[in-house]
Design an enzyme around this catalytic site. Sequence first.
Site: not given
Length: 314
Positions: A260, A262, A161, A286, A223, A144
Site C-alpha cells: 500500500g 507508492s 512518521h 499496491n 512548560c 502511516n
Amino acid sequence: MRMSFALTFRAAKGHWTVNLSQQCSRRSTGLFVPPSPPVDPQKVKELQRFITLSKRLLVMTGAGISTESGIPDYRSEKVGLYARTDRKPIQHGDFVRSAPVRQRYWARNFVGWPQFSSHQPNPAHWALSNWERLRKLHWLVTQNVDALHTKAGSQRLTELHGSMHRVLCLDCGERTPRGALQEHLEVLNPTWSAEAQGLAPDGDVFLTEEQVQSFQVPSCARCGGPLKPDVVFFGDTVNPDKVDFVRRRVKEADSVLVVGSSLQVYSSYRFILTAREEKLPIAILNIGPTRSDNFACLKLDFCCGELLPLIDPH
C-alpha cells in the site's frame, strides 16, 4: 465516482453527525480505495511462494493499507486528497513558525479527531499481525500515523512518521496522549461549533478561516510550550536514529514486501534502495504504479485486505 462527506461538531452538546454517501461503478470496498481488479489466483500463488521462501521478512506499509479502513490517502488516482481537492498538507515550517497556523490546525484536528481515532484495522492489518505472531514477519515499518497496526497487535513495529495518537511539546519534548488533549480542548472551547465539508488524511478536516478565529489552543502543561502532533509533517525529516534503526532491520532481512505505498516519499524509498544494495528480493502490493516497480520481482495491483488474508505465513 461521486462522493460526499459531511461532519458536524458542536462542543456544547458534544454531538457528532457523520453522513457518508457513495455511488460507484465497482464493488464497494471503501470510499477511498481506488479501482482494482479481482484477485488473480495465479498472483496469489506467486505471492505465496515469495512469502514461503522468506525467513526474515521485512514489510513496509503505506497509506494504501489504511484506505480500506476508511482513511483517505494523498496520491491515489481519483480518490486521493490531491485528486479530490486542491488542498495541500500542512508544512512543518509553517506550523512551527506561526501561531495562527497552529490554531487553524488544532481547530480542524479537533473536529476530525473523534472520527479519525475511531477507525479500526482491516483484514490486511490483522494478517500482518498474525504473520508476526507466527514468526514469519521479522519487522514491520509503516509510513502511516493512524496507529492501526498497533490496534491490530503488531509489536515488532516502527512508525516511521510517528503517530497522531501522541502529542509532542516543541519546547520540552514531553509526549502525551492525544485523547487527553481532546478533553482539554473541549474544556477550553465549551461553546465553539463548526461544520466541515471534506475529510483529509491524518485526521484533518476542512474549515473556513472565520470558523477557527475563536478557537482556543492550549499550551504544554509542563512548560507552556507549543503543542504539535507527534508526527513528521511535510518538510520535516525523520529522526536520524530511527532511520539508522530501520536500515539495520532491512539489512537483517532476507526479503522485503511493500504494502500500500507508492514509495514517492524519500523517507521510505531510501530503504528500498538499501534492500536493493543488499540484493534482497522485493515484492510490491499496491494499486497503481510505484517508484520502485523496476526493482520488484513481483508487482501486484490488488486490494491489500483481499489478498494478504489468503496467504499462509507458515
